[in-house]
Write a protein that holds these residues in place. Structure first.
Motif, mmCIF file in Angstrom:
data_model
loop_
_atom_site.group_PDB
_atom_site.id
_atom_site.type_symbol
_atom_site.label_atom_id
_atom_site.label_comp_id
_atom_site.label_asym_id
_atom_site.label_seq_id
_atom_site.Cartn_x
_atom_site.Cartn_y
_atom_site.Cartn_z
ATOM 1 N N SER A 40 0.697 -1.114 -0.024
ATOM 2 C CA SER A 40 0.070 0.028 0.085
ATOM 3 C C SER A 40 0.878 1.317 0.016
ATOM 4 O O SER A 40 0.557 2.237 -0.614
ATOM 5 N N ILE A 55 0.589 4.298 -2.569
ATOM 6 C CA ILE A 55 0.366 5.967 -2.307
ATOM 7 C C ILE A 55 1.364 6.577 -2.853
ATOM 8 O O ILE A 55 1.106 7.725 -3.319
ATOM 9 N N SER A 103 -6.703 0.490 -7.036
ATOM 10 C CA SER A 103 -6.292 1.183 -5.852
ATOM 11 C C SER A 103 -7.048 2.544 -5.533
ATOM 12 O O SER A 103 -7.280 3.030 -4.450
ATOM 13 N N GLU A 163 -10.607 2.122 -4.754
ATOM 14 C CA GLU A 163 -10.583 1.555 -3.404
ATOM 15 C C GLU A 163 -10.456 2.852 -2.426
ATOM 16 O O GLU A 163 -11.307 3.050 -1.506
ATOM 17 N N ALA A 164 -9.557 3.532 -2.834
ATOM 18 C CA ALA A 164 -9.249 4.677 -1.941
ATOM 19 C C ALA A 164 -10.355 5.881 -1.872
ATOM 20 O O ALA A 164 -10.916 6.655 -0.842
ATOM 21 N N TYR A 174 -13.525 4.307 0.208
ATOM 22 C CA TYR A 174 -12.959 4.320 1.587
ATOM 23 C C TYR A 174 -13.155 5.793 2.062
ATOM 24 O O TYR A 174 -13.872 6.084 3.386
ATOM 25 N N ALA A 175 -12.763 6.673 1.400
ATOM 26 C CA ALA A 175 -13.162 8.120 1.813
ATOM 27 C C ALA A 175 -14.437 8.547 1.617
ATOM 28 O O ALA A 175 -15.133 8.997 2.680
#
Length: 257
Positions: A196, A200, A242, A245-246, A249-250
């Protein structure tokens, strides 16, 4: 306007003019690799020594090829006219990073390694790039890492008598901030899953560089974007899962608030 030493900075030692950019470039490789060894000694690496070495070799060869390919594509007519020497001498970190990523993934498929391998390299890479960018800044307009003319407060005379965006300095500040952010995340009591932190870094850095390219005096465009910007978009597309997914999540976090 920011005060700074006269650029390009070319100190003379024992009567010899020192290429400070080259010195800092080698220093970046040395410090980055030593920092990687330091981190690995203090981390439980689940990848065997042989596989880790193969991964590093894949990263090196991928980076060497793509760093020069992307440098050539920044201005193909110019580099083509300068011949093979130009192709060998010019390189860009963006091509190196993405080429290294592809080289690693290729080698991992060959050796059957399924574990994420990038996290150990993340902070050393960021530190190395920051040191290298200091060399770019001190090289002034001798390296194509300077920005367009500007009347902005942070404008600097980088050696040609014009005040320009010091984009190498902008990048150093961004990289240092990203370094401490990822280091803080790694030290969190709730660590993220393997791989991860490298994701990032790649997503953040390539997004930042996409925007930074608008401040460079590029002369070769395809549909209004430079080759580096297309590479940035391709990298973000590579990580689209990814990124998705971020974003989800936010959204959940915001919904809970």
């Amino acid at each position: 306007m920011l005060p700074i030493v006269s650029l390009p900075f070319e100190p003379i030692l024992f009567g010899i003019k020192i290429n400070i950019h080259l010195v800092l470039e080698y220093l970046a490789f040395f410090v980055g690799f030593r920092y990687y060894l330091y981190i690995r000694k203090r981390t439980t690496d689940t990848i065997s020594n042989n596989n880790r070495l193969s991964i590093i070799i894949g990263a090196v060869f991928g980076a060497l090829f793509f760093s020069r390919l992307m440098a050539f594509l920044e201005n193909p007519p110019l580099h083509y006219s300068q011949g093979i020497i130009s192709l060998l001498n010019n390189k860009t970190i963006m091509g190196g990073l993405f080429g290294g990523l592809l080289g690693v993934e290729f080698v991992k498929k060959l050796i059957g390694e399924k574990q994420s391998s990038g996290d150990l390299f993340t902070l050393p890479i960021i530190l190395g790039i920051a040191i290298g960018r200091l060399g770019c800044l001190l090289a002034g307009t001798k390296e194509f890492t300077f920005g367009k003319e500007t009347g902005f407060y942070f404008g600097m005379d980088l050696g040609d008598g014009l005040y320009r965006h010091p984009i190498a300095l902008y990048e150093i500040v961004f990289l240092l901030g990203l370094f401490f952010l990822i280091r803080q995340l790694q030290q969190s009591p709730q660590p993220m899953k393997h791989g991860s932190y490298f994701k990032i870094f790649m997503i953040a850095y390539f997004s930042f560089r996409f925007m930074l390219e608008f401040l460079k005096p590029n002369s070769y465009f395809l549909f209004g974007l430079s080759s580096i910007q297309y590479l940035c978009l391709f990298c973000l597309l590579y990580y689209y899962k990814s990124i998705g997914e971020a974003i989800n999540y936010a959204r959940k976090k915001l919904y809970l608030l």
